[in-house]
Write a protein that holds these residues in place. Structure first.
Motif, PDB file in Angstrom:
ATOM      1  N   ILE A  84       0.860  -1.184   0.000  1.00  0.00           N
ATOM      2  CA  ILE A  84       0.000   0.000   0.000  1.00  0.00           C
ATOM      3  C   ILE A  84       0.894   1.231   0.000  1.00  0.00           C
ATOM      4  N   ASP A  85       0.867   1.972  -1.090  1.00  0.00           N
ATOM      5  CA  ASP A  85       1.725   3.142  -1.230  1.00  0.00           C
ATOM      6  C   ASP A  85       0.913   4.309  -1.778  1.00  0.00           C
ATOM      7  N   ILE A 109      -8.701   3.305   4.138  1.00  0.00           N
ATOM      8  CA  ILE A 109      -7.967   2.090   4.501  1.00  0.00           C
ATOM      9  C   ILE A 109      -8.899   1.111   5.210  1.00  0.00           C
ATOM     10  N   VAL A 124       0.952  -7.807   4.063  1.00  0.00           N
ATOM     11  CA  VAL A 124       0.732  -6.411   3.665  1.00  0.00           C
ATOM     12  C   VAL A 124       1.931  -5.580   4.089  1.00  0.00           C
ATOM     13  N   PHE A 126       2.865  -1.683   4.375  1.00  0.00           N
ATOM     14  CA  PHE A 126       2.260  -0.356   4.360  1.00  0.00           C
ATOM     15  C   PHE A 126       3.352   0.698   4.388  1.00  0.00           C
ATOM     16  N   SER A 128       4.601   4.058   5.149  1.00  0.00           N
ATOM     17  CA  SER A 128       4.224   5.150   6.037  1.00  0.00           C
ATOM     18  C   SER A 128       5.337   6.196   6.030  1.00  0.00           C
ATOM     19  N   ALA A 159      -3.933   4.559  10.415  1.00  0.00           N
ATOM     20  CA  ALA A 159      -4.011   3.528   9.377  1.00  0.00           C
ATOM     21  C   ALA A 159      -3.065   2.372   9.700  1.00  0.00           C
ATOM     22  N   GLU A 160      -1.885   2.694  10.199  1.00  0.00           N
ATOM     23  CA  GLU A 160      -0.948   1.649  10.621  1.00  0.00           C
ATOM     24  C   GLU A 160      -1.610   0.706  11.628  1.00  0.00           C
ATOM     25  N   LEU A 163      -4.264  -1.766  10.262  1.00  0.00           N
ATOM     26  CA  LEU A 163      -3.681  -2.900   9.546  1.00  0.00           C
ATOM     27  C   LEU A 163      -2.971  -3.858  10.500  1.00  0.00           C
ATOM     28  N   GLN A 164      -2.239  -3.305  11.457  1.00  0.00           N
ATOM     29  CA  GLN A 164      -1.466  -4.149  12.368  1.00  0.00           C
ATOM     30  C   GLN A 164      -2.336  -5.036  13.251  1.00  0.00           C
ATOM     31  N   THR A 171       1.247  -7.696   8.739  1.00  0.00           N
ATOM     32  CA  THR A 171       1.541  -6.352   8.237  1.00  0.00           C
ATOM     33  C   THR A 171       2.900  -5.869   8.724  1.00  0.00           C
ATOM     34  N   ILE A 173       5.147  -2.341   8.711  1.00  0.00           N
ATOM     35  CA  ILE A 173       5.071  -0.899   8.521  1.00  0.00           C
ATOM     36  C   ILE A 173       6.457  -0.378   8.171  1.00  0.00           C
TER      37      ILE A 173
END
Length: 285
Positions: A84-85, A109, A124, A126, A128, A159-160, A163-164, A171, A173
């Motif tokens: 995810i970028d 997200i 995933v 991510f 950040s 958002a982190e 996902l975590q 995930t 980060i």
């Protein structure tokens, strides 16, 4: 060979996708513009238009909603890894912004996560930013408690966490410092400006080439459920660095004010260097 989906084939995502393809991987890449589909296809990427709708967007009919859902499902189809970028794009936001507008990125997200859960994606990554640490002084590691001050930093941190905490996939980060590349350098925006703050603050930057290689190594070495800072271990002061770069590029020298606040934040990349056995490729950018 791995099947990888990259959400956001922009300044970093596009060359990243090309690198994966050169290494023999299959890449699904997303853009929000149909006009860019051909660019992705020409690069060997399986192209998709993926638009994460604003949660409160009006006028979104059933057919359009179904089309958006189908596009996201197809984009994630058969991929084991999702990168995810996509940036929050909230630089204009401020404390006076409404609560709903400030949470748009986080909710996008949040809306994406059920699609990930239903897909073949199990990992995933991510992308950040070190902006989640705010203007802390001293040596900043992954153990430092984030304290974001900008709206984008706040939303990235939220958002982190979304996902975590999800148990359906792993995930990692990756918090990048300031991004630079052959076609992107902050000195171009600072040249000729006056009364710039933080002249003695260390720079915390990373080159596009290192961004790509770090992501490659995380995937190659299967470093999941981790948090990494990624900043070149080269920290001259802002005044020293940007003055020198302006001279090298024949730009008007920026002028700094010693009276402006001096935040001496150094982002440490020791964890990524030690865990991945990684040596940065462009150390004096």
């Amino acid at each position: 060979m791995k099947n990888i989906s990259i959400l956001g084939c922009g300044w970093l995502g596009l060359p990243l996708a090309k690198t994966f393809i050169e290494k023999g991987h299959s890449v699904n890449g997303s853009t929000t513009s149909e006009s860019k589909l051909q660019i992705l296809e020409n690069a060997g990427i399986n192209p998709f238009v993926v638009i994460l709708r604003d949660p409160e967007a009006s006028g979104e009919g059933t057919l359009e909603s179904e089309s958006v859902s189908e596009s996201i499902h197809a984009f994630l189809d058969n991929s084991e890894i999702l990168i995810i970028d996509i940036p929050p794009k909230l630089r204009g936001s401020n404390a006076d912004s409404s609560q709903s507008s400030r949470k748009i990125f986080v909710e996008k997200i949040q809306n994406l996560i059920p699609f990930i859960e239903k897909s073949t994606v199990k990992k995933v990554l991510f992308v950040s930013s070190t902006s989640v640490y705010g203007d802390e002084n001293g040596n900043i590691t992954e153990e430092t408690i984030p304290n974001p001050e900008t709206e984008s930093g706040k939303q990235l941190l939220l958002a982190e966490a979304l996902l975590q905490k999800n148990q359906n996939f792993e995930t990692t980060i990756l918090r990048f410092g300031g991004l630079i590349g052959e076609d992107r350098h902050p000195v171009k925006f600072l040249a000729g400006k006056e009364n710039l703050e933080n002249p003695d603050a260390p720079v915390n930057l990373i080159h596009q080439k290192d961004c790509i290689t770090v992501i490659e190594e995380i995937i190659h070495q299967s470093k999941w459920n981790e948090v990494f800072n990624a900043v070149v271990p080269f920290h001259p002061t802002r005044e020293e660095y940007y003055t020198q770069k302006a001279k090298e590029q024949n730009l008007t020298l920026p002028k700094f004010s010693a009276e402006k606040s001096n935040i001496k934040k150094v982002i440490s990349s020791e964890k990524i260097e030690n865990t991945l056995n990684y040596k940065f490729k462009i150390e004096n950018y």
